[in-house]
Enzyme design. Structure first.
Site, PDB file in Angstrom:
ATOM      1  N   CYS A 235      -4.915  -2.833   3.228  1.00 30.39           N
ATOM      2  CA  CYS A 235      -4.640  -2.601   4.638  1.00 30.39           C
ATOM      3  C   CYS A 235      -5.829  -2.917   5.544  1.00 30.39           C
ATOM      4  O   CYS A 235      -6.138  -4.077   5.780  1.00 30.39           O
ATOM      5  CB  CYS A 235      -4.140  -1.176   4.822  1.00 30.39           C
ATOM      6  SG  CYS A 235      -3.287  -0.918   6.407  1.00 30.39           S
TER       7      CYS A 235
ATOM      8  N   GLU B 157       0.848  -1.195   0.000  1.00 34.37           N
ATOM      9  CA  GLU B 157       0.000   0.000   0.000  1.00 34.37           C
ATOM     10  C   GLU B 157       0.887   1.250   0.000  1.00 34.37           C
ATOM     11  O   GLU B 157       1.960   1.262   0.618  1.00 34.37           O
ATOM     12  CB  GLU B 157      -0.870  -0.009   1.253  1.00 34.37           C
ATOM     13  CG  GLU B 157      -1.725   1.229   1.460  1.00 34.37           C
ATOM     14  CD  GLU B 157      -2.383   1.261   2.839  1.00 34.37           C
ATOM     15  OE1 GLU B 157      -3.528   1.708   2.928  1.00 34.37           O
ATOM     16  OE2 GLU B 157      -1.735   0.832   3.821  1.00 34.37           O
TER      17      GLU B 157
ATOM     18  N   GLU C 282      -6.112   9.071   7.392  1.00 35.91           N
ATOM     19  CA  GLU C 282      -6.645   8.593   6.118  1.00 35.91           C
ATOM     20  C   GLU C 282      -8.015   9.199   5.829  1.00 35.91           C
ATOM     21  O   GLU C 282      -8.366   9.442   4.671  1.00 35.91           O
ATOM     22  CB  GLU C 282      -6.715   7.069   6.106  1.00 35.91           C
ATOM     23  CG  GLU C 282      -5.339   6.415   6.057  1.00 35.91           C
ATOM     24  CD  GLU C 282      -5.397   4.956   5.689  1.00 35.91           C
ATOM     25  OE1 GLU C 282      -6.013   4.626   4.652  1.00 35.91           O
ATOM     26  OE2 GLU C 282      -4.827   4.141   6.451  1.00 35.91           O
TER      27      GLU C 282
ATOM     28  N   ASN D 160      -7.094   6.254  -1.678  1.00 40.17           N
ATOM     29  CA  ASN D 160      -6.023   5.302  -1.395  1.00 40.17           C
ATOM     30  C   ASN D 160      -6.296   4.108  -2.295  1.00 40.17           C
ATOM     31  O   ASN D 160      -7.233   3.341  -2.053  1.00 40.17           O
ATOM     32  CB  ASN D 160      -6.067   4.910   0.084  1.00 40.17           C
ATOM     33  CG  ASN D 160      -4.877   4.053   0.500  1.00 40.17           C
ATOM     34  OD1 ASN D 160      -4.206   3.473  -0.336  1.00 40.17           O
ATOM     35  ND2 ASN D 160      -4.638   3.973   1.795  1.00 40.17           N
TER      36      ASN D 160
ATOM     37  N   LYS E  97      -9.717   2.088  -1.703  1.00 41.41           N
ATOM     38  CA  LYS E  97      -9.898   1.565  -0.347  1.00 41.41           C
ATOM     39  C   LYS E  97     -11.233   1.986   0.253  1.00 41.41           C
ATOM     40  O   LYS E  97     -11.595   3.163   0.244  1.00 41.41           O
ATOM     41  CB  LYS E  97      -8.741   2.051   0.527  1.00 41.41           C
ATOM     42  CG  LYS E  97      -8.675   1.431   1.913  1.00 41.41           C
ATOM     43  CD  LYS E  97      -7.394   1.881   2.596  1.00 41.41           C
ATOM     44  CE  LYS E  97      -7.209   1.318   3.977  1.00 41.41           C
ATOM     45  NZ  LYS E  97      -5.924   1.759   4.573  1.00 41.41           N
TER      46      LYS E  97
ATOM     47  N   ASN F  27       0.234  -0.659   5.400  1.00 35.65           N
ATOM     48  CA  ASN F  27       1.171   0.124   6.209  1.00 35.65           C
ATOM     49  C   ASN F  27       0.551   0.164   7.604  1.00 35.65           C
ATOM     50  O   ASN F  27      -0.389   0.935   7.834  1.00 35.65           O
ATOM     51  CB  ASN F  27       1.302   1.560   5.700  1.00 35.65           C
ATOM     52  CG  ASN F  27       2.088   1.708   4.405  1.00 35.65           C
ATOM     53  OD1 ASN F  27       2.869   2.644   4.233  1.00 35.65           O
ATOM     54  ND2 ASN F  27       1.857   0.811   3.466  1.00 35.65           N
TER      55      ASN F  27
END
Length: 321
Positions: free
Chosen positions: A173, A50, A147, A111, A128, A198
């Site tokens: 993730c 990621e 995020e 993302n 994501k 991550n």
């Protein structure tokens, strides 16, 4: 278990730290080196992490949105700095999965990840869905997890793509912790789910024992691989980025729930498995035969509620069909 083996050379390319000061071209050079190694070991596909092209920038509170976009987001894929990776993949005839920060032409930020085939063509994109963290500034925290500030919730759903002779799904993730992620893809006959992550070693929201970060990471991969008849390949970006530590534990997990390959350190490292893609079909026929045993009429709350609520009454339960 399966006499008719369907072998698939699969590599996961774990990355060590990428610091704020690291140049994008140097980072891509690291990916290229691992792509070469994976190809030399017989890989048909490589899974990168990621946000593989930059440091994990959501740990920083930044207010200059134009600078954030220019420094950390990709307005095109491939772009001038990432094109050498695509060119080598086409030369080696190896596909790959890559996570990055996507900036759309109309200014939306996601993302994201992509699946790229052996001809360096982008087959599918994923954005994501399960964004963790917060959007507000927490100045007393040791670092931020922003995020929800820098990305929008993905709008593409959990798709599955035909690529390299099999069916591949992708996620990112925090998605790996949610069972719905894998079940939706398994119901589309995915045989392999690939993901990058991550994951900070510290939890800024409560005092979680650090060892649980790795335990829960592997538990999520293993349980969902088994319960959905999937191979799962997970690539970390890990180690201490400018002093902020993230877990490693990149792994390839079989549909048996067993870890067949796992990274040993927290630097750039390629792991490999010659996967039998037919192995999952054994479990989907004899244990988790969806068509035979699933009862979606009794799972209504999964899609009707986001948070926990009151128990259903007996009359509610009797009308779920």
């Amino acid at each position: 278990m399966n006499a008719d083996k369907q072998r698939f050379g699969l590599a996961v390319a774990q990355m060590g730290p990428v610091h704020l000061a690291d140049d994008r071209r140097i980072v891509v050079a690291r990916l290229i080196e691992m792509l070469r190694e994976a190809a030399s070991r017989g890989a048909r596909m490589v899974v990168f992490p990621e946000l593989a092209l930059t440091t994990f920038f959501p740990r920083y509170w930044m207010e200059d949105e134009a600078e954030v976009n220019a420094r950390f987001f990709e307005a095109e894929m491939p772009g001038p700095e990432t094109r050498p990776l695509f060119e080598l993949a086409a030369q080696l005839k190896v596909g790959f999965y890559l996570g990055y920060a996507e900036l759309t032409p109309d200014g939306h930020r996601y993302n994201s990840s992509i699946l790229v085939d052996e001809h360096a063509r982008i087959v599918a994109r994923y954005r994501k869905i399960h964004l963790p963290g917060h959007s507000d500034h927490k100045p007393d925290a040791p670092f931020q997890h922003l995020e929800k500030k820098y990305f929008e919730v993905g709008n593409d759903g959990f798709g599955v793509s035909d690529m390299l002779g099999t069916r591949i799904g992708q996620c990112l993730c925090n998605d790996r912790r949610w069972p719905e992620t894998y079940r939706v893809m398994s119901l589309q006959s995915a045989r392999l789910v690939v993901l990058g992550y991550n994951t900070p070693s510290w939890n800024i929201h409560w005092s979680e024992p650090p060892h649980l970060r790795m335990f829960h990471h592997l538990l999520s991969l293993q349980a969902n691989a088994y319960q959905n008849g999937l191979w799962v390949a997970a690539a970390a970006k890990c180690g201490a980025e400018d002093g902020f530590h993230m877990i490693g534990g990149s792994a390839i997990v079989a549909p048996t729930g067993e870890i067949v390959a796992q990274a040993q350190g927290e630097e750039d490292e390629v792991i490999f498995a010659n996967c039998d893609l037919g192995l999952g079909e054994t479990f989907l026929e004899h244990v988790f035969n969806f068509a035979k045993h699933r009862r979606p009429e009794h799972y209504r709350l999964i899609v009707e509620r986001t948070g926990a609520g009151a128990p259903l009454t007996p009359s509610d339960l009797s009308t779920q069909e």
